[in-house]
Write a protein that holds these residues in place. Sequence first.
Motif, mmCIF file in Angstrom:
data_model
loop_
_atom_site.group_PDB
_atom_site.id
_atom_site.type_symbol
_atom_site.label_atom_id
_atom_site.label_comp_id
_atom_site.label_asym_id
_atom_site.label_seq_id
_atom_site.Cartn_x
_atom_site.Cartn_y
_atom_site.Cartn_z
ATOM 1 N N LYS A 35 -6.664 3.659 -3.331
ATOM 2 C CA LYS A 35 -6.668 2.389 -3.132
ATOM 3 C C LYS A 35 -5.151 1.930 -3.287
ATOM 4 O O LYS A 35 -4.378 2.148 -3.815
ATOM 5 N N GLY A 59 -2.324 -1.067 -2.781
ATOM 6 C CA GLY A 59 -2.285 -2.646 -3.075
ATOM 7 C C GLY A 59 -1.582 -3.354 -1.112
ATOM 8 O O GLY A 59 -0.476 -2.633 -1.788
ATOM 9 N N PHE A 70 -5.297 -5.569 -8.569
ATOM 10 C CA PHE A 70 -3.804 -3.652 -8.972
ATOM 11 C C PHE A 70 -4.026 -3.063 -9.908
ATOM 12 O O PHE A 70 -3.504 -2.637 -9.748
ATOM 13 N N ALA A 102 -4.968 0.307 -8.566
ATOM 14 C CA ALA A 102 -4.384 0.925 -7.608
ATOM 15 C C ALA A 102 -2.944 1.927 -7.536
ATOM 16 O O ALA A 102 -2.967 1.414 -8.170
ATOM 17 N N ILE A 138 0.926 1.018 -3.941
ATOM 18 C CA ILE A 138 1.499 -0.829 -4.224
ATOM 19 C C ILE A 138 2.758 -1.001 -2.819
ATOM 20 O O ILE A 138 3.916 -0.906 -3.544
ATOM 21 N N ALA A 185 1.109 4.248 -10.615
ATOM 22 C CA ALA A 185 0.925 3.580 -9.019
ATOM 23 C C ALA A 185 2.545 3.629 -8.655
ATOM 24 O O ALA A 185 3.778 3.464 -9.174
#
Length: 712
Positions: free
Chosen positions: A340, A342, A417, A420, A423, A449
């Motif tokens: 994922k 962000g 987030f 996530a 990012i 992250a």
Amino acid sequence: MSTTAELLKGAAELFPGEVVTSAHVRHLELPHGAGRFALITLDNGFDHTKPTTFGPGSLANLNVAIDQVEAEAAAGEIVGVGVTGKPFIFAVGADLKGVELLKNHDDALAIGKGGHEVFKRLAGLAVPTFAYYNGAAMGGGVEVGLHCSYRTVSKALPAFSLPEVFLGLVPGWGGCALLPNLIGADKAVSVIIENSLNQNKQLKGKQVFELGIADALFEGADFLEQSLIWTAQVLKGDVKVERPDVDRGEAWDQAVARGTAIADSKVHGAAPAAYRALDIIAAAKSGDLQAGFDAEDKALADLIMGGELRAGIYSFNLVQKRGKRPAGAPDKNLARPVSKVGVVGAGLMASQLALLFLRRLEVPVVLTDIDQERVDKGVGYVHAEIDKLLGKRRINQDKANRLKALVSGVLDKAEGFSDADFIIEAVFEEIGVKQQVFAEVEAVAPAHAILATNTSSLSVTEMASKLKHPERVVGFHFFNPVAILPLLEIVRGERTDDAALATAFGVAKKLKKTAVLVKDAPAFVVNRILTRFMGEIQNVIDEGTPVEVAEKAVEPLGLPMSPLVLLELVGPAIGLHVSETLNRAFPERFTVSPNLAAVVKAGKRGFYVYSAENDFKPELDPEVAALLKQGDVVLTEEQVRDRVLDAVAQEIGLMLDEGVVAEAQDIDLCLITGAGWPFHLGGITPYLDREGVSERVTGKRFLEAGVASVPA
């Protein structure tokens, strides 16, 4: 031993590293009783992803195969000869590895003559010949087919080109002489000049057919089978191949003039290859093919012994090899998975980034911004771009629906987030703003992250300095337009750890970007060099040199656009901001132009205006002219050029001393892929070496003699 065989044997000694292509002859009975047929298959014996090339040894093998089929044709044992390639690859041209070792004009001339002598034998056989372009065909691979009587092409063919001008050569085994006589001068100029100088644009199979290069187009799945059925029909007279007459009148001259205008706009007379190719195309109007082949031989030899080709090969190797194995990248096994993404910000740059991550990674992407209107606009941009891809049939409806479902926007960073893995921020270029954004993100992001910044000039180390875990912050600097320019400067801050860096490189690879590891230094690589370059142009204008003189002074570099047109593309405000950043870091070398500041303050988008009355050519904006305050020091073009190149050489020398990148090759790779600097320059350092600027300024060459230059 034939004269051709002797020529190739001598040339082969100059190419000790050649990957030799074999030419297998097999016989088959054509359908419908058309007769016994000889099929030559080009194959270098490697897996199907490895390209098939032509060097002296490869040409010698093809020559032997032609010996065999020539005897069979003379004896009436075969009705025709075909040439095809291994699955997915026909042949991708000359093996250039040995070219860099050639030290004299006669050896270079032998390379051109060798290819011509072998390929001409196909045209001289007593039976019709057929080329079956079953896969990628470039350079000599295209040209061997042009010597055949007929050609078919696969609809699945992904890449077809004559890229020689792009590299600093001419299509030298028949391309310049044969192609215009086959499809007309204008179409030939498009393939040989326009496509090559447009970043080596490739043709697809259908386009090859529509141009008239191929006589028939078949599906990829049963391409060879269908080609052989068609061949039988041609040989039996059931299919008549009709080609339109070539216009040898004024249209031919107009095509050459168009090609010259294209070359002028791209290289400004600074690189000879395009003009040599156009000279041969112009002479081909007479239809005298042998004269054309002789001219190709001479042009090839001259260019092989020049610096442009060496720089072109150097550039090609940088992009194809160094660009795919980044110097200094950490162990890829340390990279963390990214499921994922962000994106902080929803403006144009942030939206472009969101689209890129979405398309390449196909994972959920969430944007945030300071209000719902901005968020909605960012998501709307991504949706609109997906719809454009759908409209162009580059994706289907299911793919479009799936991508749209993966992108979303929220105001609450915690909501967007918290799960996530990667990012990236793309907010206003001000250190305090970015520090605040990262503090907010760190508070809600999971511990694993990676936090990335798209800053173009600010310190990654300073940006991360107030975080609890600065080790997971990495610079991830894209170039605009994001979807087109390949470069991604990956910046290691002072406390960035290997896991963060490895993850960044892993993501870059999935994004299909050319990643270069860069030290955390002001403006990194491309912007630092361009700002020094642009700064000297602005300095001489401020001091009194007319704008048009300053602009024209650097035309011999053959850059994709003039300095002030580039400034317009970047945006004067951004250019001013970067120059201010570098002025704070290096005030003794980087200035802030008061004239540029005045242009920005006045809200002007650039120095030029464009009008239909002047064919939309750039003209100095009268309002900008009124703003300019200049001194009385007027330099000549040569003086401006020397001053600009000296400044760039000094800056590159300092960057290498500082360890901003590992080697000079990384400087060139960055300029080629991030700023569109031409292949024929080799980026910048080979040009500075060839012109003697490197030694004049730094006391030494940037590259060893013989690297991107003619051996001593």
